[in-house]
Write an enzyme that holds these catalytic residues in place. Sequence first.
Site, short mmCIF file in Angstrom:
data_model
loop_
_atom_site.label_atom_id
_atom_site.label_comp_id
_atom_site.label_asym_id
_atom_site.label_seq_id
_atom_site.Cartn_x
_atom_site.Cartn_y
_atom_site.Cartn_z
N ASP A 52 0.83 -1.21 0.00
CA ASP A 52 0.00 0.00 0.00
C ASP A 52 0.86 1.26 0.00
O ASP A 52 0.66 2.18 0.79
CB ASP A 52 -0.93 0.03 1.23
CG ASP A 52 -1.56 -1.32 1.52
OD1 ASP A 52 -1.62 -1.70 2.72
OD2 ASP A 52 -1.93 -2.01 0.57
N GLU A 230 -11.32 -1.17 -2.89
CA GLU A 230 -10.60 -0.53 -1.78
C GLU A 230 -9.40 0.22 -2.33
O GLU A 230 -9.20 0.30 -3.54
CB GLU A 230 -10.12 -1.59 -0.79
CG GLU A 230 -9.09 -2.55 -1.36
CD GLU A 230 -8.70 -3.65 -0.41
OE1 GLU A 230 -9.40 -3.87 0.62
OE2 GLU A 230 -7.67 -4.30 -0.67
O1 AHR Z 1 -2.45 -4.00 3.49
C1 AHR Z 1 -3.48 -3.93 4.45
C2 AHR Z 1 -4.81 -3.83 3.78
O2 AHR Z 1 -4.87 -4.81 2.75
C3 AHR Z 1 -5.07 -2.51 3.07
O3 AHR Z 1 -5.52 -1.47 3.90
C4 AHR Z 1 -6.14 -2.91 2.08
O4 AHR Z 1 -6.18 -2.05 0.96
C5 AHR Z 1 -5.72 -4.33 1.70
O5 AHR Z 1 -6.83 -5.15 1.66
#
Ligand code: AHR
Length: 351
Positions: A52, A230
């Site tokens: 991320d 997400e």
């Molecule tokens: O890396 C942790 C989480 O994993 C992140 O917040 C999300 O985007 C993914 O599912």
Amino acid sequence: MRPALTRRTVLGLMAGSAAATFTGISAGTARAAVPASPGVTYTNTIAEQRADPHIFKHTDGFYYFTATVPAYDRIVLRRATTIQGLTSATETTIWTKHATGEMGGYIWAPEIHFIDGKWYIYFSAGAANDIWRIRPYVLECADPNPITGTWTEKGRIALPLDTFSLDPTTFAVNGTRYLVWAQDNPPVFGLGTNLYIAQMSNPWTITGTPVLLSRPTAAWEKAGGATVNEGPAVIQKNGKVFITFSASATDANYCMGMLTASASADLLSASSWTKNDGPVFASFAATSQYGPGHNQFTVSQDGKSDILVYHDRSYKNISGSPLNDPNRRTRVQKIYWKADGTPDFGIPVAD
Ligand code: AHR
């Protein structure tokens, strides 16, 4: 990414992985990699075991880098005068999860932003006694150097719906600031995280009713037993606002989708946004890149190239939960732009 798989989703997992294998979206939709123009070629991996990723180019000549660490227990920062320099830059822990209560569980997906003369870090956190009670939070630092400065907790971003909510990102258009995040609403939509937008009244507060922008409805958004939109990220160019996001399970099925709106439209109206039918960036076996996503954007040192910042893995198969596999690594590559003004992310280039 939502927690444990229910029996229903385990069955979906088996079907989903078959579907994921079938789609072969990378083979069908990829373009040949276009060599980066001079000055924006990078050596990937930028940072091992940093998921991320978020890289922010500040006016002080530094790139600031933060990301999720495999232990999910803290927020780290690096800075360097070049993107490549982040690889060897010193990494400082600027905040650690609480021993009890909220902000004491999983710490996910920090982003660093500079807003109205102060630094802000947006991130998601669970509670010490309930690591899946994931909600969005904000830290603030008024010092010029966020690595040595003092960070204060501005607290949770209050949302009308108190459910699993994560991956907040913020952007401004024509002086109005917005927040985009992922959140589920089980009674209405069942399992799965959707994308929402709201206007902000200050860097840690939304105002008005959140607007649903995207729901994971296509097969490429529900592969691997996870129904997921997400990791939203925003880039503005050519009079348009693009929100990329990540879909499906965080394994090799993970890929990026995209929403587009005119910068002059009402960004709080769902009808202003159009969603690409398929992924805009996905696994590519020929370069051995799997599960690219949870991206962000930055620019090259000369400011002339837009750079895609994302994570992926160098292998396709994972044993156990993808969230327990630590090897999502930070990568960067140049973004090309099509004649119609939209980004062409191409394929995840080889290491
Ligand atoms: O890396 C942790 C989480 O994993 C992140 O917040 C999300 O985007 C993914 O599912």
